[in-house]
Write a protein that holds these residues in place. Structure first.
Motif, PDB file in Angstrom:
ATOM      1  N   MET A 185       9.138   9.793   5.852  1.00 20.24           N
ATOM      2  CA  MET A 185      10.520   9.986   6.315  1.00 20.24           C
ATOM      3  C   MET A 185      10.554  11.060   7.392  1.00 20.24           C
ATOM      4  SD  MET A 185      13.858  10.987   4.056  1.00 20.24           S
ATOM      5  CE  MET A 185      13.627   9.486   3.106  1.00 20.24           C
ATOM      6  N   GLY A 186      11.265  10.807   8.443  1.00 17.77           N
ATOM      7  CA  GLY A 186      11.332  11.764   9.543  1.00 17.77           C
ATOM      8  C   GLY A 186      12.098  13.004   9.153  1.00 17.77           C
ATOM      9  N   ALA A 187      11.720  14.084   9.736  1.00 21.20           N
ATOM     10  CA  ALA A 187      12.403  15.357   9.469  1.00 21.20           C
ATOM     11  C   ALA A 187      13.354  15.663  10.597  1.00 21.20           C
ATOM     12  CB  ALA A 187      11.382  16.482   9.321  1.00 21.20           C
ATOM     13  N   HIS A 188      14.534  16.114  10.255  1.00 18.89           N
ATOM     14  CA  HIS A 188      15.547  16.440  11.259  1.00 18.89           C
ATOM     15  C   HIS A 188      15.812  17.933  11.187  1.00 18.89           C
ATOM     16  CE1 HIS A 188      16.363  12.105  11.557  1.00 18.89           C
ATOM     17  NE2 HIS A 188      16.330  12.113  10.225  1.00 18.89           N
ATOM     18  N   HIS A 189      15.771  18.595  12.315  1.00 12.67           N
ATOM     19  CA  HIS A 189      15.960  20.045  12.334  1.00 12.67           C
ATOM     20  C   HIS A 189      17.207  20.378  13.148  1.00 12.67           C
ATOM     21  CE1 HIS A 189      12.003  20.702  10.575  1.00 12.67           C
ATOM     22  NE2 HIS A 189      11.592  19.720  11.374  1.00 12.67           N
ATOM     23  N   HIS A 190      18.096  21.121  12.520  1.00 16.90           N
ATOM     24  CA  HIS A 190      19.325  21.547  13.202  1.00 16.90           C
ATOM     25  C   HIS A 190      19.360  23.060  13.188  1.00 16.90           C
ATOM     26  CE1 HIS A 190      20.764  17.386  12.958  1.00 16.90           C
ATOM     27  NE2 HIS A 190      20.368  17.404  11.696  1.00 16.90           N
ATOM     28  N   HIS A 191      19.337  23.668  14.335  1.00 17.31           N
ATOM     29  CA  HIS A 191      19.325  25.129  14.415  1.00 17.31           C
ATOM     30  C   HIS A 191      20.540  25.608  15.194  1.00 17.31           C
ATOM     31  CE1 HIS A 191      15.235  25.367  12.839  1.00 17.31           C
ATOM     32  NE2 HIS A 191      14.975  24.322  13.594  1.00 17.31           N
ATOM     33  N   GLY A 192      21.409  26.343  14.545  1.00 19.09           N
ATOM     34  CA  GLY A 192      22.536  26.952  15.241  1.00 19.09           C
ATOM     35  C   GLY A 192      22.515  28.432  14.988  1.00 19.09           C
ATOM     36  N   HIS A 193      22.199  29.214  15.964  1.00 18.73           N
ATOM     37  CA  HIS A 193      22.037  30.655  15.774  1.00 18.73           C
ATOM     38  C   HIS A 193      23.151  31.427  16.461  1.00 18.73           C
ATOM     39  CE1 HIS A 193      17.955  30.344  14.131  1.00 18.73           C
ATOM     40  NE2 HIS A 193      17.793  29.367  15.004  1.00 18.73           N
ATOM     41  N   SER A 194      23.725  32.342  15.711  1.00 18.68           N
ATOM     42  CA  SER A 194      24.594  33.343  16.310  1.00 18.68           C
ATOM     43  C   SER A 194      24.510  34.555  15.423  1.00 18.68           C
ATOM     44  CB  SER A 194      26.041  32.854  16.419  1.00 18.68           C
ATOM     45  OG  SER A 194      26.574  32.594  15.145  1.00 18.68           O
ATOM     46  N   HIS A 195      24.751  35.709  15.966  1.00 21.30           N
ATOM     47  CA  HIS A 195      24.553  36.947  15.214  1.00 21.30           C
ATOM     48  C   HIS A 195      25.794  37.816  15.313  1.00 21.30           C
ATOM     49  CE1 HIS A 195      20.212  36.232  14.732  1.00 21.30           C
ATOM     50  NE2 HIS A 195      20.343  35.637  15.902  1.00 21.30           N
ATOM     51  N   SER A 196      26.114  38.421  14.172  1.00 19.05           N
ATOM     52  CA  SER A 196      27.241  39.346  14.128  1.00 19.05           C
ATOM     53  C   SER A 196      26.714  40.747  13.935  1.00 19.05           C
ATOM     54  CB  SER A 196      28.164  38.983  12.948  1.00 19.05           C
ATOM     55  OG  SER A 196      29.163  39.938  12.788  1.00 19.05           O
ATOM     56  N   HIS A 197      26.956  41.580  14.883  1.00 20.53           N
ATOM     57  CA  HIS A 197      26.474  42.954  14.815  1.00 20.53           C
ATOM     58  C   HIS A 197      27.653  43.885  14.631  1.00 20.53           C
ATOM     59  CE1 HIS A 197      22.480  41.744  16.162  1.00 20.53           C
ATOM     60  NE2 HIS A 197      23.105  40.971  17.042  1.00 20.53           N
ATOM     61  N   GLY A 198      27.426  44.862  13.757  1.00 22.44           N
ATOM     62  CA  GLY A 198      28.463  45.861  13.588  1.00 22.44           C
ATOM     63  C   GLY A 198      28.518  46.748  14.790  1.00 22.44           C
ATOM     64  N   GLY A 199      29.580  47.553  14.841  1.00 17.58           N
ATOM     65  CA  GLY A 199      29.715  48.495  15.936  1.00 17.58           C
ATOM     66  C   GLY A 199      28.611  49.524  15.890  1.00 17.58           C
ATOM     67  N   SER A 200      28.464  50.273  16.944  1.00 21.85           N
ATOM     68  CA  SER A 200      27.398  51.253  17.026  1.00 21.85           C
ATOM     69  C   SER A 200      27.676  52.399  16.089  1.00 21.85           C
ATOM     70  CB  SER A 200      27.262  51.775  18.459  1.00 21.85           C
ATOM     71  OG  SER A 200      28.467  52.373  18.870  1.00 21.85           O
ATOM     72  N   GLN A 201      26.601  53.100  15.733  1.00 20.73           N
ATOM     73  CA  GLN A 201      26.738  54.259  14.867  1.00 20.73           C
ATOM     74  C   GLN A 201      27.586  55.320  15.565  1.00 20.73           C
ATOM     75  OE1 GLN A 201      25.426  55.006  11.856  1.00 20.73           O
ATOM     76  NE2 GLN A 201      24.248  53.159  11.487  1.00 20.73           N
ATOM     77  N   PRO A 202      28.318  56.124  14.747  1.00 15.68           N
ATOM     78  CA  PRO A 202      29.048  57.216  15.371  1.00 15.68           C
ATOM     79  C   PRO A 202      28.059  58.139  16.062  1.00 15.68           C
ATOM     80  CG  PRO A 202      28.903  57.532  13.003  1.00 15.68           C
ATOM     81  CD  PRO A 202      28.412  56.143  13.292  1.00 15.68           C
ATOM     82  N   SER A 203      28.521  58.789  17.096  1.00 14.17           N
ATOM     83  CA  SER A 203      27.637  59.688  17.830  1.00 14.17           C
ATOM     84  C   SER A 203      27.141  60.790  16.903  1.00 14.17           C
ATOM     85  CB  SER A 203      28.398  60.307  19.003  1.00 14.17           C
ATOM     86  OG  SER A 203      27.596  61.272  19.636  1.00 14.17           O
ATOM     87  N   LEU A 204      25.827  60.938  16.842  1.00 17.11           N
ATOM     88  CA  LEU A 204      25.230  61.929  15.962  1.00 17.11           C
ATOM     89  C   LEU A 204      24.789  63.179  16.708  1.00 17.11           C
ATOM     90  CD1 LEU A 204      23.028  59.557  13.752  1.00 17.11           C
ATOM     91  CD2 LEU A 204      25.237  60.563  13.178  1.00 17.11           C
ATOM     92  N   LEU A 205      24.912  63.162  18.023  1.00 13.41           N
ATOM     93  CA  LEU A 205      24.428  64.296  18.804  1.00 13.41           C
ATOM     94  C   LEU A 205      25.222  65.560  18.519  1.00 13.41           C
ATOM     95  CD1 LEU A 205      22.550  65.488  20.900  1.00 13.41           C
ATOM     96  CD2 LEU A 205      24.129  64.690  22.691  1.00 13.41           C
ATOM     97  N   ILE A 232      33.576  63.672  11.525  1.00  8.86           N
ATOM     98  CA  ILE A 232      32.948  62.846  12.561  1.00  8.86           C
ATOM     99  C   ILE A 232      32.141  61.720  11.921  1.00  8.86           C
ATOM    100  CG2 ILE A 232      31.231  62.814  14.418  1.00  8.86           C
ATOM    101  CD1 ILE A 232      32.068  65.699  15.081  1.00  8.86           C
ATOM    102  N   LEU A 233      31.351  62.050  10.895  1.00  9.71           N
ATOM    103  CA  LEU A 233      30.516  61.036  10.249  1.00  9.71           C
ATOM    104  C   LEU A 233      31.357  60.033   9.466  1.00  9.71           C
ATOM    105  CD1 LEU A 233      27.554  63.222   8.925  1.00  9.71           C
ATOM    106  CD2 LEU A 233      27.535  61.658  10.877  1.00  9.71           C
ATOM    107  N   HIS A 234      32.403  60.512   8.798  1.00  8.38           N
ATOM    108  CA  HIS A 234      33.241  59.625   7.989  1.00  8.38           C
ATOM    109  C   HIS A 234      33.997  58.617   8.850  1.00  8.38           C
ATOM    110  CE1 HIS A 234      35.550  58.284   4.558  1.00  8.38           C
ATOM    111  NE2 HIS A 234      36.677  58.491   5.222  1.00  8.38           N
ATOM    112  N   SER A 235      34.266  58.979  10.101  1.00  6.49           N
ATOM    113  CA  SER A 235      34.988  58.069  10.985  1.00  6.49           C
ATOM    114  C   SER A 235      34.111  56.926  11.469  1.00  6.49           C
ATOM    115  CB  SER A 235      35.524  58.834  12.206  1.00  6.49           C
ATOM    116  OG  SER A 235      34.449  59.335  12.987  1.00  6.49           O
ATOM    117  N   GLY A 236      32.803  56.988  11.190  1.00  5.70           N
ATOM    118  CA  GLY A 236      31.889  55.926  11.599  1.00  5.70           C
ATOM    119  C   GLY A 236      31.762  54.876  10.515  1.00  5.70           C
ATOM    120  N   HIS A 237      30.669  54.108  10.572  1.00  8.38           N
ATOM    121  CA  HIS A 237      30.449  53.026   9.626  1.00  8.38           C
ATOM    122  C   HIS A 237      29.827  53.565   8.339  1.00  8.38           C
ATOM    123  CE1 HIS A 237      31.447  50.010  12.585  1.00  8.38           C
ATOM    124  NE2 HIS A 237      30.699  50.668  13.452  1.00  8.38           N
ATOM    125  N   SER A 238      30.035  52.828   7.236  1.00 11.51           N
ATOM    126  CA  SER A 238      29.564  53.271   5.923  1.00 11.51           C
ATOM    127  C   SER A 238      28.205  52.679   5.581  1.00 11.51           C
ATOM    128  CB  SER A 238      30.590  52.877   4.847  1.00 11.51           C
ATOM    129  OG  SER A 238      30.805  51.476   4.855  1.00 11.51           O
TER     130      SER A 238
END
Length: 339
Positions: A1-21, A140-146
């Motif tokens: 039996m033939g193999a069928h491949h379906h690839h749909g790629h998309s990525h969800s990225h969170g926002g950048s880290q709060p500035s740590l400098l 500052i840190l709390h206002s960023g991502h958890s």
């Protein structure tokens, strides 16, 4: 039996880290001031707080390094990218804090047995300034991502904030009563509070590293949600794990009534898993059939948890064509979201 491949790629990225400098510079700068102040006043509470701030600075530096590494794109060698780096950094931070706690408690016990003179007024002033610095950094840190990484750095700062409060109390007691043992006693008290939070964080980090189901998800609830449609007969070999504290992955075999419904089912399941459970990386394999070989039912990875609609998977990759039709259609669905 033939193999069928379906690839749909998309990525969800969170926002950048709060500035740590800025937090890094604030913490590192005042750690030097507080260390000098602790040595000058003879206060273990201040020296403990300075030790916390040094570890804070190291934690923030590691957090920045971890977030920078985690943003690196996937490669052939690391096809999930390096998002797990932030979990490793959180582990290092937690272990570092345990070492700091041990050091503080040891010194405090020595001070209780042999109290040292402490300048109460100066301790209160320096500790108050340290408290303000830590409040600013924590905000500052709390206002960023958890993420675990950010939380690990925030844990250090909150521990230091509590240390500053304890130092103020110790300074006040010494200034008004002259009772020196209060300094090491309160240092032990704050160490115990930090220990509880550190052990909790360490448990969460190890859970991620052991590929456990994310603590905020119920695997049975996810499974039920995937089988609501009358076009889906069942789901088996369902695996849910964390790539990092903010990115969750899922893989499963989906048993269909009719293979022609697959594209619609794939789109619906992918959308539902993201919107309802915030699962961003989804890999689903469609199957059509009435039964799987009993000889292959005991897959070591899922034999203790598999229970859905009497469907099991062939661990060795072989099957009887007379028992069922098995389409190897591996579909990857990742939801697109803007940064």
């Amino acid at each position: 039996m033939g193999a069928h491949h379906h690839h749909g790629h998309s990525h969800s990225h969170g926002g950048s880290q709060p500035s740590l400098l800025l937090p890094l510079l604030l913490i590192a700068g005042f750690a030097v001031v507080e260390a000098i102040g602790g040595w000058w006043t003879g206060s273990l509470a201040l020296l403990s707080d300075a030790g916390h701030m040094v570890s804070d600075a190291f934690a923030l530096g590691l957090a920045w390094l971890g977030s920078w590494i985690a943003r690196k794109p996937a490669t052939r060698k690391h096809n999930f990218g390096l998002v797990r780096a932030e979990v490793i950094v959180a582990l290092v931070n937690a272990l570092l804090m345990l070492a700091v706690i041990v050091g503080i408690v040891y010194e405090a016990v020595q001070r209780i047995a042999d109290p040292q003179p402490v300048q109460g007024a100066e301790v209160m002033l320096i500790a108050f300034i340290g408290m303000l610095v830590n409040i600013l950094v924590a905000w500052i840190l709390h206002s960023g991502h958890s993420s675990l990484n950010s939380r690990a750095a925030l844990l250090h700062v909150l521990g230091d904030l509590l240390g500053s409060v304890v130092a103020i109390i110790a300074g006040a007691v010494i200034y008004f009563t002259g009772w020196m043992p209060i300094d090491p006693i309160l240092s032990i008290f704050i160490s115990v509070l930090i220990l509880v939070s550190t052990l909790r964080l360490l448990g969460e980090v190890l859970h991620v590293l052991m590929e456990g189901v994310p603590l905020h998800l119920d695997a049975q609830a996810v499974e039920h949600a995937m089988t609501v449609s009358d076009k889906v007969r069942g789901v088996h070999h369902l695996h849910i794990w964390s790539l990092s504290s903010e990115k969750t992955a899922l893989s499963a075999h989906v048993v269909l009534e009719n293979m022609h419904d697959w594209h619609e089912v794939l789109n619906n399941l992918s959308h539902m898993l993201h919107e309802r459970f915030n699962i961003e990386h989804v890999t689903l394999q469609p199957e059509v059939g009435t039964a799987h070989s009993d000889a292959n039912a005991n897959c070591w990875l899922t034999s203790n948890t598999e229970h859905v609609h009497d469907h099991s998977h062939e661990c060795d990759g072989h099957h009887d064509d007379h028992d069922h039709e098995h389409h190897h259609d591996h579909s990857h669905a990742h939801d697109h979201h803007a940064h």
